[in-house]
Design a protein around this motif. Structure first.
Motif, PDB file in Angstrom:
ATOM      1  N   PRO A 149       0.808  -1.229   0.000  1.00  0.00           N
ATOM      2  CA  PRO A 149       0.000   0.000   0.000  1.00  0.00           C
ATOM      3  C   PRO A 149       0.836   1.272   0.000  1.00  0.00           C
ATOM      4  O   PRO A 149       0.444   2.283  -0.593  1.00  0.00           O
ATOM      5  CB  PRO A 149      -0.825  -0.129   1.290  1.00  0.00           C
ATOM      6  CG  PRO A 149      -0.885  -1.602   1.559  1.00  0.00           C
ATOM      7  CD  PRO A 149       0.453  -2.121   1.117  1.00  0.00           C
ATOM      8  N   LEU A 150       1.994   1.230   0.660  1.00  0.00           N
ATOM      9  CA  LEU A 150       2.887   2.388   0.626  1.00  0.00           C
ATOM     10  C   LEU A 150       3.477   2.577  -0.763  1.00  0.00           C
ATOM     11  O   LEU A 150       3.605   3.704  -1.255  1.00  0.00           O
ATOM     12  CB  LEU A 150       3.999   2.219   1.656  1.00  0.00           C
ATOM     13  CG  LEU A 150       3.586   2.281   3.126  1.00  0.00           C
ATOM     14  CD1 LEU A 150       4.752   1.887   4.028  1.00  0.00           C
ATOM     15  CD2 LEU A 150       3.077   3.661   3.480  1.00  0.00           C
ATOM     16  N   ALA A 151       3.847   1.470  -1.414  1.00  0.00           N
ATOM     17  CA  ALA A 151       4.369   1.547  -2.779  1.00  0.00           C
ATOM     18  C   ALA A 151       3.313   2.136  -3.712  1.00  0.00           C
ATOM     19  O   ALA A 151       3.639   2.913  -4.624  1.00  0.00           O
ATOM     20  CB  ALA A 151       4.810   0.169  -3.247  1.00  0.00           C
ATOM     21  N   ALA A 152       2.051   1.794  -3.489  1.00  0.00           N
ATOM     22  CA  ALA A 152       0.966   2.328  -4.320  1.00  0.00           C
ATOM     23  C   ALA A 152       0.826   3.830  -4.144  1.00  0.00           C
ATOM     24  O   ALA A 152       0.335   4.523  -5.048  1.00  0.00           O
ATOM     25  CB  ALA A 152      -0.337   1.622  -3.969  1.00  0.00           C
ATOM     26  N   GLN A 153       1.274   4.343  -2.987  1.00  0.00           N
ATOM     27  CA  GLN A 153       1.252   5.790  -2.745  1.00  0.00           C
ATOM     28  C   GLN A 153       2.481   6.489  -3.311  1.00  0.00           C
ATOM     29  O   GLN A 153       2.601   7.708  -3.222  1.00  0.00           O
ATOM     30  CB  GLN A 153       1.169   6.058  -1.246  1.00  0.00           C
ATOM     31  CG  GLN A 153      -0.099   5.566  -0.582  1.00  0.00           C
ATOM     32  CD  GLN A 153      -0.048   5.742   0.938  1.00  0.00           C
ATOM     33  OE1 GLN A 153       0.442   6.763   1.442  1.00  0.00           O
ATOM     34  NE2 GLN A 153      -0.534   4.760   1.666  1.00  0.00           N
TER      35      GLN A 153
END
Length: 294
Positions: free
Chosen positions: A187-191
Motif C-alpha cells: 500500500p505504501l508503494a501504491a502511494q
C-alpha cells in the motif's frame, strides 16, 4: 571479445567485509541487455560497467546495474569503480577523478590516512527531500512496534536519481529486529513510496562510531545491502535539513552490514553552504578478484 573485470569490497575495513562490487571494463559498446545479464550473473547489489576511454569532459562513463535493473546513482559502485579506474585504467588521471553517471558527473577524491589504506570520497548530487509517511504502516511493513520508530524525526522519502525512504529508529535492538515485508509494504508503494528503505539509529556496537544503519531493497524479493553509500548521502541531507545533531557541519561514522555478516564502515561529511546541503561519503576499497568474462 574477452573483457576484464574486478571484484572489490567497498566500505571495508578488512578483506571479505564491506559491500562487494563487480566492475567490468569496456573497450567497446555493450548492449544494455548484455550488461543486465552480466549483473544478474554476478548477483551483487550492483555491478558497474566503465568505458576505458574518457569522455570529452575528462570523466569516465559508468553505468550501474542491480541484478534486475539499471539505476542512476549508487554510492559503493562510485567508490569501487573510481578505485579500479585509478588502479587499472587511467592511473595518471588528475584529481578529482570524475565519473559520468545518469545523474551527472560525480567527483571522487582519495585521501591518505597515516598507516592505513587510503579513503575514497565522492560528492553526492543534490538530494531532494520529499513526502513524509506515517509511522504505523512503516512499522507494520518492518515487523516492529510503533514505539521502535523515533517520533521526533520524520519518515521521509529522499531522491537523487534514485529514491529511498529514511526511517529513524530509537535503538540498535529495533534495528536488528527489522525485516521488510513487500506484501505489507505494497500500500505504501501504491502511494509512491519506494521499496528501498534506509534505517538508522543512534546506538552503535563500537564506541568510536556514531550511527548504525541497515538498507533493504527489492530485487527478486527483498535483499539487504551490506553498506549503502547513496543511503548515507540521503541521510546526510536528511540530518542537516532536520538539524538532528543541531549542527550545520557533520562528520560521522556509520556502522552497517553486521546482520548479513559483512561488517562495513561508511564515513559521512555533510554541511550546509549557501543554503545547499553539501554531502560527501567515504570509505575504503579492497581488491578481491581480477578475472575475465568469456
Amino acid at each position: 571479445m574477452t573483457r576484464h573485470f574486478h571484484i572489490v569490497d567497498v566500505f571495508a575495513e578488512r578483506l571479505y567485509s564491506g559491500n562487494p562490487l563487480a566492475v567490468v571494463i569496456n573497450d567497446d559498446f555493450l548492449a544494455a541487455e548484455t550488461m543486465q545479464q552480466i549483473a544478474a550473473e554476478m548477483n551483487f547489489s550492483e555491478t558497474t560497467f566503465v568505458n576505458r576511454a574518457p569522455e570529452k569532459n575528462g570523466g569516465f562513463k559508468v553505468r550501474i546495474f542491480t541484478p534486475t535493473r539499471e539505476i542512476a546513482f549508487a554510492g559503493h559502485p562510485i567508490l569501487g569503480t573510481a578505485w579500479i579506474i585509478r588502479q587499472h585504467v587511467a592511473p595518471d588521471t588528475p584529481a578529482p577523478l570524475k565519473l559520468n553517471l545518469a545523474v551527472g558527473p560525480i567527483p571522487v577524491t582519495f585521501e591518505d590516512s597515516t598507516g592505513e589504506t587510503e579513503t575514497a570520497w565522492f560528492q553526492a548530487p543534490q538530494a531532494a527531500l520529499g513526502a513524509t509517511c506515517a509511522r504505523e504502516p512503516v512499522a507494520a511493513a518492518l515487523g516492529i512496534a510503533l514505539e521502535d520508530i523515533d517520533a521526533g524525526s520524520p519518515i521521509q522519502q529522499v531522491t537523487a536519481g534514485i529514491s529511498a525512504l529514511i526511517v529513524p529508529l530509537r535503538s540498535l535492538d529495533a534495528l536488528r529486529r527489522c525485516k521488510l515485508d513487500l506484501d505489507v509494504f505494497a500500500p505504501l508503494a501504491a502511494q509512491g513510496f519506494p521499496p528501498l528503505v534506509y534505517l538508522f539509529c543512534p546506538q552503535t556496537r563500537q564506541a568510536q562510531n556514531d550511527l548504525s544503519a541497515r538498507f533493504f531493497f527489492e530485487a527478486n524479493g527483498v535483499r539487504e545491502d551490506p553498506a549503502t553509500g547513496n543511503g548515507a548521502a540521503f541521510l546526510g541531507a536528511y540530518l542537516l535539513e532536520h538539524r538532528i545533531f543541531s549542527k550545520s557541519r557533520l562528520s560521522l561514522r556509520i556502522e552497517q552490514g553486521h546482520e548479513v555478516n559483512r561488517p562495513s564502515l561508511v564515513l559521512l561529511r555533510a554541511e550546509t553552504l549557501a543554503g545547499n546541503h553539501v554531502v560527501n561519503v567515504g570509505g575504503r576499497v579492497i581488491s578481491v578478484v581480477t578475472g575475465t568474462l568469456l
